[in-house]
Structure formats: structure tokens, C-alpha cells
Write a protein that holds these residues in place. Sequence first.
Motif, short mmCIF file in Angstrom:
data_model
loop_
_atom_site.label_atom_id
_atom_site.label_comp_id
_atom_site.label_asym_id
_atom_site.label_seq_id
_atom_site.Cartn_x
_atom_site.Cartn_y
_atom_site.Cartn_z
N ARG A 145 0.58 -3.64 -23.69
CA ARG A 145 1.74 -3.11 -22.96
C ARG A 145 1.85 -3.66 -21.55
O ARG A 145 2.81 -3.40 -20.85
CB ARG A 145 1.66 -1.59 -22.92
CG ARG A 145 0.76 -1.04 -21.85
CD ARG A 145 0.31 0.34 -22.15
NE ARG A 145 -0.70 0.29 -23.18
CZ ARG A 145 -1.46 1.32 -23.55
NH1 ARG A 145 -1.28 2.50 -22.99
NH2 ARG A 145 -2.37 1.20 -24.47
N ARG A 146 0.82 -4.39 -21.10
CA ARG A 146 0.85 -4.87 -19.72
C ARG A 146 1.09 -6.37 -19.61
O ARG A 146 0.77 -6.99 -18.61
CB ARG A 146 -0.46 -4.48 -19.02
CG ARG A 146 -0.63 -2.98 -18.88
CD ARG A 146 0.40 -2.37 -17.93
NE ARG A 146 0.35 -0.92 -17.88
CZ ARG A 146 -0.48 -0.21 -17.11
NH1 ARG A 146 -1.32 -0.82 -16.33
NH2 ARG A 146 -0.44 1.10 -17.12
N THR A 147 1.64 -6.95 -20.65
CA THR A 147 2.04 -8.36 -20.56
C THR A 147 3.20 -8.59 -21.51
O THR A 147 3.51 -7.74 -22.35
CB THR A 147 0.84 -9.29 -20.87
OG1 THR A 147 1.22 -10.64 -20.58
CG2 THR A 147 0.39 -9.18 -22.32
N HIS A 148 3.85 -9.72 -21.37
CA HIS A 148 4.99 -10.08 -22.22
C HIS A 148 4.68 -9.85 -23.70
O HIS A 148 3.57 -10.10 -24.14
CB HIS A 148 5.32 -11.55 -21.96
CG HIS A 148 6.51 -12.06 -22.72
ND1 HIS A 148 6.43 -12.45 -24.03
CD2 HIS A 148 7.78 -12.23 -22.36
CE1 HIS A 148 7.62 -12.86 -24.44
NE2 HIS A 148 8.45 -12.74 -23.42
N LEU B 114 7.12 -1.08 -23.07
CA LEU B 114 6.34 -1.34 -21.85
C LEU B 114 6.06 -2.83 -21.65
O LEU B 114 6.08 -3.32 -20.52
CB LEU B 114 5.03 -0.57 -21.88
CG LEU B 114 5.12 0.92 -21.61
CD1 LEU B 114 3.73 1.53 -21.62
CD2 LEU B 114 5.83 1.22 -20.29
N SER B 115 5.78 -3.54 -22.73
CA SER B 115 5.45 -4.95 -22.53
C SER B 115 6.63 -5.67 -21.91
O SER B 115 6.47 -6.49 -21.00
CB SER B 115 4.98 -5.60 -23.83
OG SER B 115 5.99 -5.56 -24.79
N ILE B 116 7.82 -5.35 -22.36
CA ILE B 116 9.02 -6.01 -21.82
C ILE B 116 9.28 -5.55 -20.38
O ILE B 116 9.47 -6.36 -19.47
CB ILE B 116 10.24 -5.72 -22.71
CG1 ILE B 116 10.04 -6.37 -24.08
CG2 ILE B 116 11.52 -6.20 -22.04
CD1 ILE B 116 11.12 -6.01 -25.10
N ASN B 118 7.29 -4.15 -18.17
CA ASN B 118 6.23 -4.54 -17.23
C ASN B 118 6.27 -6.02 -16.89
O ASN B 118 6.10 -6.40 -15.74
CB ASN B 118 4.85 -4.18 -17.81
CG ASN B 118 4.48 -2.74 -17.52
OD1 ASN B 118 4.80 -2.21 -16.46
ND2 ASN B 118 3.81 -2.10 -18.46
N ALA B 119 6.51 -6.84 -17.90
CA ALA B 119 6.53 -8.29 -17.64
C ALA B 119 7.75 -8.66 -16.80
O ALA B 119 7.63 -9.35 -15.78
CB ALA B 119 6.54 -9.05 -18.97
N ALA B 151 6.85 -16.16 -22.49
CA ALA B 151 7.00 -15.44 -21.23
C ALA B 151 7.73 -16.30 -20.20
O ALA B 151 8.44 -15.78 -19.33
CB ALA B 151 5.64 -15.02 -20.69
N THR B 154 11.57 -15.67 -20.36
CA THR B 154 12.05 -14.39 -19.84
C THR B 154 11.70 -14.23 -18.36
O THR B 154 12.41 -13.54 -17.63
CB THR B 154 11.47 -13.22 -20.67
OG1 THR B 154 10.04 -13.31 -20.67
CG2 THR B 154 11.96 -13.31 -22.11
N THR B 301 3.92 -15.44 -12.31
CA THR B 301 2.76 -14.55 -12.38
C THR B 301 2.93 -13.34 -11.48
O THR B 301 1.96 -12.62 -11.22
CB THR B 301 1.46 -15.29 -11.99
OG1 THR B 301 1.61 -15.79 -10.66
CG2 THR B 301 1.18 -16.45 -12.94
N PRO B 306 0.87 -9.48 -11.81
CA PRO B 306 1.49 -9.99 -13.04
C PRO B 306 2.02 -8.91 -13.98
O PRO B 306 2.65 -9.24 -14.97
CB PRO B 306 0.36 -10.78 -13.70
CG PRO B 306 -0.90 -10.25 -13.12
CD PRO B 306 -0.57 -9.78 -11.73
N THR B 307 1.79 -7.66 -13.66
CA THR B 307 2.37 -6.59 -14.46
C THR B 307 2.88 -5.51 -13.51
O THR B 307 2.41 -5.41 -12.37
CB THR B 307 1.36 -6.00 -15.46
OG1 THR B 307 1.98 -4.96 -16.21
CG2 THR B 307 0.14 -5.43 -14.75
N ALA B 309 2.80 -2.20 -14.04
CA ALA B 309 2.04 -0.94 -14.13
C ALA B 309 2.89 0.25 -14.55
O ALA B 309 2.58 1.39 -14.22
CB ALA B 309 1.31 -0.64 -12.82
#
Lengths: 426, 426
Positions: A145-148, B114-116, B118-119, B151, B154, B301, B306-307, B309
Amino acid sequence: MYELTMLKSALADGTAFRQCTFEVFARRLQNERRYGVVAGTPRVLEAVTDFVFTEEQLASLTFLDERTLDYLRGYRFSGQIDGYREGELYFPNSPILTVRGTFAECVILETLILSIMNADSAVASAAARMVTAADGRPILEMGSRRTHEAAAVTATRAAYLAGFVGTSNLEAVYRYGIPGSGTAAHAWTLLHINEDGTPNEEAAFRSQIETLGVDTVLLVDTYDITKGVQTAIGVAGTELGGVRIDSGDLGVMTRKVRQELDALGAYNTRIVVSSDLDEYAIAGLRGEPVDSFGVGTSVVTGSGAPTAAMVYKLVEVEGHPVAKRSRGKNTVGGGKRALRTHRATGTAVEEVVYPFNAEPPTFNNLNVTELTIPLMRDGEIVEGLPTLEESREYLAKQLVTLPWEGLALSKDEPVLSTRFVGFDAQ
Amino acid sequence: MYELTMLKSALADGTAFRQCTFEVFARRLQNERRYGVVAGTPRVLEAVTDFVFTEEQLASLTFLDERTLDYLRGYRFSGQIDGYREGELYFPNSPILTVRGTFAECVILETLILSIMNADSAVASAAARMVTAADGRPILEMGSRRTHEAAAVTATRAAYLAGFVGTSNLEAVYRYGIPGSGTAAHAWTLLHINEDGTPNEEAAFRSQIETLGVDTVLLVDTYDITKGVQTAIGVAGTELGGVRIDSGDLGVMTRKVRQELDALGAYNTRIVVSSDLDEYAIAGLRGEPVDSFGVGTSVVTGSGAPTAAMVYKLVEVEGHPVAKRSRGKNTVGGGKRALRTHRATGTAVEEVVYPFNAEPPTFNNLNVTELTIPLMRDGEIVEGLPTLEESREYLAKQLVTLPWEGLALSKDEPVLSTRFVGFDAQ
């Protein structure tokens, strides 16, 4: 875009079909680490094989002329790739990949090759340090969940390469055969409320045990951890598989929870900790009764180094070494191979880089490992390359060959130096 | 995986169809920044719409029972999503997204959402600071090689949202209509050698001009910058579009190159700088004759973060607020909306969070902007949501509303505070 504008110019001026050598290397290790881990090589080889342009994509490239579009329409990489195997250690200036072919076919691979190598090697390089810090205790990857959303899948693969034992990412389980793991989040406990809205942790635990069995891991810190552990053992009995702690001072909490579990007779119930762990936090828990770690954010983001800083540089044109002279970015021209020397005990001594077409230098009293292997021939992936499992075992063995200070977590110089042999002063 | 084991348990114990509210929020801003930028919302809505399970995927989920597999086979999210529009500013505890539906249909979206978010938000939040630092001068995104291959595409989108003017990533040009930009790398100059292998920078420049026109940007630092500039103007004439400098002390170099260009009569030739720029390096070049910036690694990055949170938490079950009590991770239960108050001058005052189904609080002498808008209704994306271009303009306008200290680059508290109104003490 500059890859394609260079292609256009090169097709126009006749340089497109000069035989070239491009090299992937890193000028430095990120965050002053002591070694790096090569990862992504098999993904690169597949991506290069699959790298073609659709008619729809070509139609969008309105800045190109017909000659360039024609070239791209028929594009398939037909050159040679040699380099470090996946799971190999690397150091500044290690010639990680050597890509040979015409300028045209090689130059348009820069972004593809680097994005994969940089992303995967960043994760593997961080993950290997966490595995060392965990000192034999298993680590699960749970950072999707913490990256693309796509990077999450390949980050899992890189973490597994580096010695993580499993993942919460089911797409990685599906695609790469990595063991999956996962039980419940706080939402599961919060979902179980009484009719008046008051919490009912016991109902959540009871239901989870009924469905997933007594060997599951119960998340005990949604409300009060001490009560959570009591409730967990009350519901599951002393054969409960594990409890997970995801907040608070993990050192203090794990000791308290271990005492409580033991007092309740649950001697075999494991303690899993998560909550923003990185290699330093893991090392700090080395003396605590932790049975396994769950690591998320820090591993998928490379623990402070989300990219590996590898570059892709033209080093040879028609047999002539070429190199730029920009301040701070000097490179050594010419195609390269590398070997690593080891003492009889197995301890690595140094990396030696020599010209691609030269005989390897010889060494007295030192064992030599060739680091450069064929990866692609005439556009076809070489058969019999190591599997992910084999590369994982290989890396574990390589880490043991480093001088002892190589596995320390603190910042320092690269633990092995790279020496260039057989190149003219440039 | 835990999403699906929770689903399995919930289908077994009858809680799967409880009406739930999940919330996306961030407990803090990364790196002690002063604001965050919401990005990825349209990508989330599309991903949720497309989130289904293939038979092949279902066959790989061997830890599930038939009931759970049946549920997933027919899965389509049919709930409601409300939240902040893309390009909106956020602060700790801003209710960025509110997802309502059954526990079953909401719980399995955690990782995807979340992945989307956060990234994309990590990149946009960093990029917005770079745009501020550039003080009106254009920034090009050129970091694709330093992040995962998907990544990269996006990340470009998020950087453009935040005010970057274009990208080197052609897939982003193709997919999102972002302006493309790119001319040549050092490989182009290095490719042009004489028969004896000696460099021929002039041939490289001449060819590039012939193919790309005199308005192109020549990369002048492969060998000696001063000679490079001389050669560039010698070949292109004084109407050369620009020169790019990718190494060395950029402050000193840009002054020297500007003087040299002016002395040669190339008053209109622009200076483009790249080479590991981040918001601080850009700010440090504010007084130098730089015409535009190329930013790579640091933007893709998240410039040290990079995220973003963000977390996805269950906050309401069947109308009852729920919240965990873990130390340091307390949350406020219940579905939420937010508004922002502004003075008559337009300056933002604070964010006010209130219960999702309550009337908004009223304020004397302050203008109120509702931040929570409908994004999805019964599983369908709401029509007429802002386009990427509209969100880009919106963000630019929002940044102007921050108190002046909000745009400073140094670490500090969030520039706006978030106040909860109308929630019971929990």
C-alpha cells in the motif's frame, strides 16, 4: 523522448548502425552503504524481448519522420547482453550490464532497462540489510500500500530475492510463486461491535479462529494489548499460532507480551511485530522475544534510497572507447567484464574490471569468480539462467563472503573496491 | 492477503454485509512539510471500477473457501466514495476519501486505493514545492529511469498536476496528453567520433540541428563546457534554442555560459539545467540565469518522501463510530466531511472536519469552501469530475491561498490546522 529524437537524428546522419556498447553501472552506493544487490535482470531481459511499438503508439509520435517510424515499426532488439547475474553484489563502477548492438537498437532501451534495474535493485539492496539485521528470524513483506500498485508486485519479488520469506501481496504470489501470508487488520476487530456500538474484540478473535484455525495470528493491539492477549488466549487456547503487535514501543511491548503469553501457558505462541520497521528498528529488537517481523514502507521504498542510481552510458563506438569528461561524472570508456577475487577461506578481496574482449588477469593464491555472464544472444534470452529461488540462495551465499564489516548497518565506504586493469589512461 | 482472509471470516460469521465507512487520511505530513497535495483520485476511481477477479486468479487463491471465491467471482464495488478532489491541499487528519458500502466490498480495496493515493500524492506533494522554488520558470519531468517502469508514467502525471510543464516520458504523453520534451543525451555526442576514435562534438551538434532544427537544445557538457558552447553557437548560429548543462557547479556554470552566449551574440539562447536537482537546488539557483529546469530522480521519488503515508481505516460500522486505541495511532471514529475557511482576502484559515451526515458548521466573517465532493455513486464514477488540466489550475490557485509561510521549503508544522467539530469525545 530523447531516445527517439536521437534515433531520428542518427538515422538521418548515418550513425544509427554504428556498433555500440552501452553499460549499466552505479557511480556510488546509495546512503553510503557497503554493498548493493543486483536485481531486476530477468525482468529486463523479458522487457527487452517484449519491447515493440504498436500502430496506435506510433501514431502518437508526431515529432518523428517516416523513416524513424518505419524503423520502430520493425523494431526488435537483436543484440547481445552480458552482465552480473541477479542476486550478485555490486559496488561503484561494477559493469552490471553490457549491452551491445547498433546505436539505434541500444539507445532506445535506456529508460526501460534503468527503470527496472534501479527500482528492483533499490528494494533488494535495502531488503538484504534487513535480513542481516533480523539475524535468522523471518521477515514478511507487507508494503504494497505504500508504493505504486505495479511497483508493489515487483518490490515484493526483490524483497524475496534478498531473503524475505513471504508477502502479503497476492499478485506476487500468483505471478512469482512467492509464499503468501496475511490474517487480519485492525478493521477486523473494529468491525465486531455489539448492538450498542461497543467493541467486542472477543467476537472478532473467535470468528477468526473459527475460519482460519488456531494457528492464525491475532492482532492484539486494537484496544489494550494486555487485555487483547488475554482475550486471544482465552478464545484460542494455548496453542494459538501467534499474536501481532503493530504499535507502541515494540521492545517493551514484546517483553511484556512474551511474559504474559508464558504466564498464560502459551509458550509456543509466536510474536509478530510490524509498525514502521526498517533495518535499524529490526536490529534494535535483536535482543527481544520477537519471532518474526512484518516490514512494509521501508522495504518497498528502499529504506531511504528508493532508486539505485544506476546509469546507462555509451562506452564504445565501432571498437573505440568513448567517455564523457563532465566534472564529477567521468567514466571509463570501453566495454568491460568483471571478476571477484576470494581468499582460500572464501572471503572476497576485490573486484577487478578488465576490457570486454581481453583475457582475464590472473592472480596468485586467490580464487577467481567471473561475474560477467551471457544473458542475451542475438535478441534471445540465454537458456538456463538462474531462477528466482536459485538467485535467492546465491545472494545468501555471497553475503557470507564479504569481509565482516561489510554487513554492518552504519555508513561507510564500499566494503570491496573496484580496480580497473588493462585500460589505457583516458 | 489479509483483505481476503478477513473477507472469508466475515462471510462465515455474518459480518460481511454490515454497512461500513472506511476513510483515507494521513496522520502526518512527510518530512515535516507544511502541506500535502492530493493526487491519484481519478486513477483510484478507475481502478475501483475495473477491480475484478479472473478465473485464473481465483484458482490461485487456494486458501479461500467456495463461498468466498463465489463472492469474488461476482465482485463489483457498488458503494459510495466521497472525498477531496485531485489537486486539493491536505493536512494531517484531512478526510481525503470516504468509502461507504458493505464491509466485504470496502475491505478488499485497501491496497488498491492506498497504493495509488500514496504514490501519486507523494510525487505531487514534492513537485509542488519544486514549482514554487522555480518561481515561474518551467520545470520538465525527466525521472522515468529512476523509478519502476509503470510508476514512471503515473509519476509524470502527478508532477504535471503539480505544475511541471512537460515530460520526457512518451507513454505519459500518449496516455495523459502531457506535453513531451527531449532532444539528446551524452550518448549522442559520444557516438560522433572521427575514424581514429577522437571526439567530434561538432558533428553531433550539426546533425542534431539538421534533424531537429535550430530551436533544439544542445547538451554542451560532454567534454569542455566552454568549448561546447562555442561549438554549439558556431554550428547553430545565434538563434540556437538552448543549451543544457547536466554537471558541475550549476550556479557558476550558468553564469559563465550566459556570459559566453551573450558575448557570442546568442542573447535568446536559453539555458536548461538538470543534474540531480531537487527543490533546494532549484531554490539555490533562483538568482542565476537559468531559463528552465529538468528534474528527474528527486521528483519521481518524492524528494525524500517516496510515499505519502496515507492509511485506510474503518471508522464506522452500522452507524456506530469505531476507532482503535493503539498508542500513537489513535483515530477519530465516524464518517467525516471537511471544509476550509478563508478570510475575505482569500487566505485560508483552517480546516474543519465534521460528521459526514451533519449540517456544516457556520462561520461569521469567513468564507467557506466545501472540500468533500461526491466521487462515486453506487459503483459508478460521478460525471463531470475535474480533468487533469482543471485540477492543475485548481492546485495552482489553492497554493496562493496559503498563509505566506506555507510555501517555505524548511521544515515546520502544517501551515493549516484541522479542527474536529461535532464529534463526541471518544
